[in-house]
Each structure stands twice: as C-alpha cells, then as structure tokens.
Write an enzyme that holds these catalytic residues in place. Sequence first.
Site, PDB file in Angstrom:
ATOM      1  N   LYS A 137       0.840  -1.194   0.000  1.00  0.00           N
ATOM      2  CA  LYS A 137       0.000   0.000   0.000  1.00  0.00           C
ATOM      3  C   LYS A 137       0.882   1.254   0.000  1.00  0.00           C
ATOM      4  O   LYS A 137       1.359   1.697   1.038  1.00  0.00           O
ATOM      5  CB  LYS A 137      -0.909   0.037   1.225  1.00  0.00           C
ATOM      6  CG  LYS A 137      -1.992   1.100   1.082  1.00  0.00           C
ATOM      7  CD  LYS A 137      -2.523   1.592   2.401  1.00  0.00           C
ATOM      8  CE  LYS A 137      -1.669   2.658   3.023  1.00  0.00           C
ATOM      9  NZ  LYS A 137      -1.489   3.891   2.224  1.00  0.00           N
ATOM     10  N   GLU A 162      10.322   2.327   9.570  1.00  0.00           N
ATOM     11  CA  GLU A 162      11.274   3.342   9.091  1.00  0.00           C
ATOM     12  C   GLU A 162      10.571   4.676   9.232  1.00  0.00           C
ATOM     13  O   GLU A 162       9.679   4.993   8.432  1.00  0.00           O
ATOM     14  CB  GLU A 162      11.631   3.079   7.618  1.00  0.00           C
ATOM     15  CG  GLU A 162      12.354   1.781   7.355  1.00  0.00           C
ATOM     16  CD  GLU A 162      13.779   1.778   7.857  1.00  0.00           C
ATOM     17  OE1 GLU A 162      14.349   2.872   8.076  1.00  0.00           O
ATOM     18  OE2 GLU A 162      14.329   0.687   8.054  1.00  0.00           O
ATOM     19  N   CYS A 183      13.671  11.667   4.724  1.00  0.00           N
ATOM     20  CA  CYS A 183      13.656  11.310   6.146  1.00  0.00           C
ATOM     21  C   CYS A 183      15.000  11.596   6.803  1.00  0.00           C
ATOM     22  O   CYS A 183      15.062  11.990   7.956  1.00  0.00           O
ATOM     23  CB  CYS A 183      13.295   9.843   6.298  1.00  0.00           C
ATOM     24  SG  CYS A 183      14.348   8.783   5.307  1.00  0.00           S
ATOM     25  N   GLU A 210      10.056  17.481  12.944  1.00  0.00           N
ATOM     26  CA  GLU A 210      10.380  17.229  11.540  1.00  0.00           C
ATOM     27  C   GLU A 210       9.499  18.115  10.656  1.00  0.00           C
ATOM     28  O   GLU A 210       8.276  18.066  10.748  1.00  0.00           O
ATOM     29  CB  GLU A 210      10.122  15.754  11.211  1.00  0.00           C
ATOM     30  CG  GLU A 210      10.558  15.390   9.812  1.00  0.00           C
ATOM     31  CD  GLU A 210      10.278  13.926   9.469  1.00  0.00           C
ATOM     32  OE1 GLU A 210       9.172  13.444   9.777  1.00  0.00           O
ATOM     33  OE2 GLU A 210      11.166  13.288   8.888  1.00  0.00           O
TER      34      GLU A 210
HETATM   35  P1  NAD Z   1       2.552   9.240   6.699  1.00  0.00           P
HETATM   36  O1  NAD Z   1       2.915   8.610   7.988  1.00  0.00           O
HETATM   37  O2  NAD Z   1       1.484  10.243   6.683  1.00  0.00           O
HETATM   38  O3  NAD Z   1       2.098   8.128   5.636  1.00  0.00           O
HETATM   39  C1  NAD Z   1       2.944   7.043   5.285  1.00  0.00           C
HETATM   40  C2  NAD Z   1       2.086   5.899   4.806  1.00  0.00           C
HETATM   41  O4  NAD Z   1       1.311   5.401   5.888  1.00  0.00           O
HETATM   42  C3  NAD Z   1       1.077   6.251   3.721  1.00  0.00           C
HETATM   43  O5  NAD Z   1       0.956   5.157   2.841  1.00  0.00           O
HETATM   44  C4  NAD Z   1      -0.203   6.467   4.523  1.00  0.00           C
HETATM   45  O6  NAD Z   1      -1.368   6.280   3.739  1.00  0.00           O
HETATM   46  C5  NAD Z   1      -0.069   5.390   5.576  1.00  0.00           C
HETATM   47  N1  NAD Z   1      -0.753   5.624   6.846  1.00  0.00           N
HETATM   48  C6  NAD Z   1      -1.080   6.800   7.422  1.00  0.00           C
HETATM   49  N2  NAD Z   1      -1.644   6.574   8.636  1.00  0.00           N
HETATM   50  C7  NAD Z   1      -1.648   5.228   8.826  1.00  0.00           C
HETATM   51  C8  NAD Z   1      -2.100   4.363   9.866  1.00  0.00           C
HETATM   52  N3  NAD Z   1      -2.666   4.835  10.968  1.00  0.00           N
HETATM   53  N4  NAD Z   1      -1.939   3.033   9.726  1.00  0.00           N
HETATM   54  C9  NAD Z   1      -1.330   2.530   8.624  1.00  0.00           C
HETATM   55  N5  NAD Z   1      -0.918   3.283   7.587  1.00  0.00           N
HETATM   56  C10 NAD Z   1      -1.066   4.624   7.687  1.00  0.00           C
HETATM   57  O7  NAD Z   1       3.915   9.816   6.074  1.00  0.00           O
HETATM   58  P2  NAD Z   1       4.111  10.618   4.719  1.00  0.00           P
HETATM   59  O8  NAD Z   1       3.657  12.023   4.937  1.00  0.00           O
HETATM   60  O9  NAD Z   1       3.563   9.838   3.582  1.00  0.00           O
HETATM   61  O10 NAD Z   1       5.721  10.567   4.587  1.00  0.00           O
HETATM   62  C11 NAD Z   1       6.574  11.410   5.290  1.00  0.00           C
HETATM   63  C12 NAD Z   1       7.141  10.709   6.506  1.00  0.00           C
HETATM   64  O11 NAD Z   1       7.804   9.513   6.116  1.00  0.00           O
HETATM   65  C13 NAD Z   1       8.206  11.534   7.201  1.00  0.00           C
HETATM   66  O12 NAD Z   1       8.004  11.493   8.594  1.00  0.00           O
HETATM   67  C14 NAD Z   1       9.509  10.855   6.817  1.00  0.00           C
HETATM   68  O13 NAD Z   1      10.565  11.059   7.715  1.00  0.00           O
HETATM   69  C15 NAD Z   1       9.079   9.428   6.752  1.00  0.00           C
HETATM   70  N6  NAD Z   1      10.021   8.626   5.946  1.00  0.00           N
HETATM   71  C16 NAD Z   1      10.906   7.795   6.595  1.00  0.00           C
HETATM   72  C17 NAD Z   1      11.838   7.058   5.862  1.00  0.00           C
HETATM   73  C18 NAD Z   1      12.861   6.164   6.544  1.00  0.00           C
HETATM   74  O14 NAD Z   1      13.530   5.409   5.852  1.00  0.00           O
HETATM   75  N7  NAD Z   1      13.016   6.224   7.856  1.00  0.00           N
HETATM   76  C19 NAD Z   1      11.849   7.159   4.464  1.00  0.00           C
HETATM   77  C20 NAD Z   1      10.932   8.008   3.846  1.00  0.00           C
HETATM   78  C21 NAD Z   1      10.020   8.737   4.604  1.00  0.00           C
END
Ligand code: NAD
Length: 491
Positions: free
Chosen positions: A177, A251, A285, A385
């Site tokens: 997803k 992650e 990230c 962040e």
């Molecule tokens: P997000 O947490 O809003 O969403 C990430 C994913 O999770 C999406 O597919 C979203 O639909 C899904 N999601 C949201 N709430 C959920 C829940 N309650 N249960 C299950 N799935 C859920 O993050 P974003 O805005 O898409 O991405 C940015 C974030 O991702 C930043 O915090 C960034 O640091 C992090 N990130 C981390 C890494 C790493 O390797 N550590 C890499 C890339 C991005």
Amino acid sequence: MEWMMFIDGKWTKGEREKTFDTINPTDGSILASIYESSVNDAKEAIKAAKYSFYKDRSWRDMDSQTRGDILLKIADILASRKDEFARLEVLDNGKPLREAECDIDDAVHNFRYYASLIKTPKGGVYEVNEGFGKMHSYTIHEPTGVCALITPWNYPLLMGVWKLAPALAAGNSVIYKPSPYCVLSSIKLFEIFEEVGIPKGACNLLIGGADVGNALSESMDVDMITFTGSTKAGQAVMRNSASNVKKIGLELGGKSPNVIFADADLEGAVEWAMIGIFLNQGQICSAGSRILVEESFHDKFLKRLIERANNITIGNPLKNPDMGPIVNEIQMKRVLDYIEIGKAEGAKLVLGGYRYTEGECAKGYFIKPTIFDACTSDMRIVKEEIFGPVVTIQTFKTEAEAIEMANDTPYGLAGAVFTSDGARALRVIKEIRAGITWINCYNPCFNEAPWGGYKMSGIGRELGVSGLEEYQEIKQININLNPGIVGWYEN
Ligand code: NAD
C-alpha cells in the site's frame, strides 16, 4: 488508461468503484483519476495473499534460483522503461528529473541485488555437544508469510522497491500500500509484476490511506508489517500490530544533525549541507535539517551557504532545475506554517521563507530554500520534523557540546560530521545516536548498506543483507548424530 488496484492477479476498480484525483504539484492540474481501495478490498487482498502463501504455495516453493531470475527480469524491464517511469515520478511527485532518474536506477539495482542475495542460500552449521551428546545444529531462512508493506510519497517507487524486492525475493506473499498521494509508478510496477508472471495472490496492490493501512495492521492474517512514514502513524501501526504479535519493521521520521567543525573544507561542507537539506525539496527522512556549526566558523559558513542556496534554481521539474515543487498543497502549507512558527519563536530568517511563484511556478507548490539562523534547541523548528527545504543553524563551542546538541532529539535516523581531523571525525560519529551516518558528505545511500534508525526513528533495517532477513524467519534444526538411548533417566 484506468489506474486500478491489483488483487489476486486481477486489475480491479474495487468494491466501490470510487475514484479520487491525483494532482500535478508543478501546476495544480489533475494528473489522473485513480480507483480507491476500501477496507473490504484490503480484506480481499489479505485473503488472496494468505491463500497464495499457505495453500497455493507456488511462489513460496519456487526454487530460489528461478525466483531470483524473475526479479532479474523485473529489473531488466524497469531499466528498459526508465524514461517513462522517471517522467511519471516527476509529474506525480514534483522531484527534478535527474533525481527521478537516479531513483529508477536505484530501484533496478535493488531488484538485482536481492536477486543475487536470494540465489546464495544463507545459514550456518554448528557441531554442538550439549549434555545430550553430539549434534549438528543448522539454520535455514524461511519466508515470513503474508507481509503488508506501507510506504510514503517522498520516493514513491523507490520506497516500495526497498520492501517489495527483498520481500518477494524471500518468497513471501505481499500486500503493498503506497501513499495515495503518489501511486502512479507503483501501479506501473505491478504491470511489470504481471508481465513476468509472479503467481496470482503473491503480490497485491491496494490504493488508499490510513483506513486501509489500519485494516492491514489490525489483521490477524497478516504475519508481518513493514511501514515507512511518520513516527505518529508508525506508532499506530505498532499498537495495531499487537493484535497477533506481527513481526514489524518501522522506518520513521528524523531531525538529523549535520555537525560542521571550523577545520572543515568550506566549499565541500556548504555543498553537502545543501544536498543534505534541499535534495528532493527537503522531503527526505534523513535530511540534515539541523546544522550545528562551530562558533568560530559560523559567519564564513553561513555567508557562503546563503549565497549558494539563494542561487538554487526552482522551476518545472521536467526541465531539471535544482528544486521542483513540494509534493502537494497540504504539505506546502505545513512547511509554510512551520516557517511562521520559526519567525514567531524568534529564529532569524536569513533566506527564503515564502512560497515561490515566479514565472512558470505561479500555480505550483514551490517554496524558496529557507535558512533560519540563531536557533535554539527549545524551538519547535529545531525539534520537529518539517519535511521541506527548511534548515536551522545553531552554534557550538566544543566537541562535547556538539555531540550533546546532536543527540538532543527523540529521533535517531541520520547524522554527519565535517572536519579535516580524522580522529575527531571518528570520535564524533561514534557518539551520534543514529543508524545512518556520514563523514565529510551527506545523504549518499547504497543498496548494500543497511538503512534504519535508532530511538523514535524506527525498528529494524532495510537494504543490505539485513534488509532481506527482515522478511525471513530463521529456523534452527538440530540433528542427533547418535540416535538411541541417551541415558538421561536412570529408570
Ligand atoms: P505518513 O505517515 O502520513 O504516511 C505514510 C504511509 O502510511 C502512507 O501510505 C499512509 O497512507 C499510511 N498511513 C497513514 N496513517 C496510517 C495508519 N494509521 N496506519 C497505517 N498506515 C497509515 O507519512 P508521509 O507524509 O507519507 O511521509 C513522510 C514521513 O515519512 C516523514 O516522517 C519521513 O521522515 C518518513 N520517511 C521515513 C523514511 C525512513 O527510511 N526512515 C523514508 C521516507 C520517509
């Protein structure tokens, strides 16, 4: 074309046949209309993956050489369609074309890397003598089962591939997803999965947000969940995963320190600091979003950083400027809100701080590179962040102070040190509580090197050998070399 989800080997509009629009962040126009998955669609995908892994077994039981060959075919097709994938990524996400091209190259190499790893079986054999007589003990790596993979929008294809390649290489059945904000390249990738003949049910694609994500993390039939995204959503995934004590990989976010000593090469430190925070519009990230610079070097460093960051070109990402737009309007507003918070907190805005609307950028979600000086550790812009092209500058006097400031965060994803003193570089980097670190550079990332965070930045590692082991269970098998009576009991 119709952009659909992929469940049990079939493209489907889902039970509701409901669509949503995805927007091109460069000009705010509608890019595509996409069918959205419901919770029931998620249940169907889980059912299909469960059947595929536990009953059909054709992917799981396929010998690893053949499974590896299929991954190599995926890599070859992806490589041959690089231009199409890179262009799609740019339109959907807004990243400059050259960055999107690097992402596709990395994705191709990732499939090749895990194809070669799975073709080299792992395990150890030990001879043991533990009270019961001589035995051989050996280990085998087995697929974990039904794996749910959830990813964010910042590297739409690559974050998915980091999970899909090792999970599929290991023989799992997966439900993927991606973020609904940038889903187009993932749909195209599943076309390739279909073309190379991954058995039905072994790879499923859902398109939706938190409700679909919750259905996956709560399910009793999902054996493992691996999540990349914000720490807040990761915590929800972790809580839900307690339902059946799922294996879990997280992650999450970061607020990483970039520590610059006065003996660093000025031009090198400035350019890497820019790569650290302005690559992908700062939506990384591991971004070096907190610059900690030695007090005596501050003025020289900041002057040059402002000069160079001010010259960053901003524009249509297909024309390869240095920076494209932020991924969408919501994220742009979030970043602009943080800029206002920084100003209100008393940080000194020395560059940018506004939406960039010149020329062809008028309708898009562009933000000028932004630098805040004179920041302090208690400010929200230093602690939270932002996930955009905004960097904070703080100063330190001693090495000990630099280390303390670097670690003054609940996150622990990444960090870097710039100095010409080799011993100091090693000393400081060892003290930084983070999983990904650099000396005299910022942000390079390799398929071979494990990627992941300490503290609230996550659990587990992607990439490298550990990236494959995340999707495997390790079983020990113990063989008695002297069958018969042991003589443990006297009667
Ligand atoms: P997000 O947490 O809003 O969403 C990430 C994913 O999770 C999406 O597919 C979203 O639909 C899904 N999601 C949201 N709430 C959920 C829940 N309650 N249960 C299950 N799935 C859920 O993050 P974003 O805005 O898409 O991405 C940015 C974030 O991702 C930043 O915090 C960034 O640091 C992090 N990130 C981390 C890494 C790493 O390797 N550590 C890499 C890339 C991005």
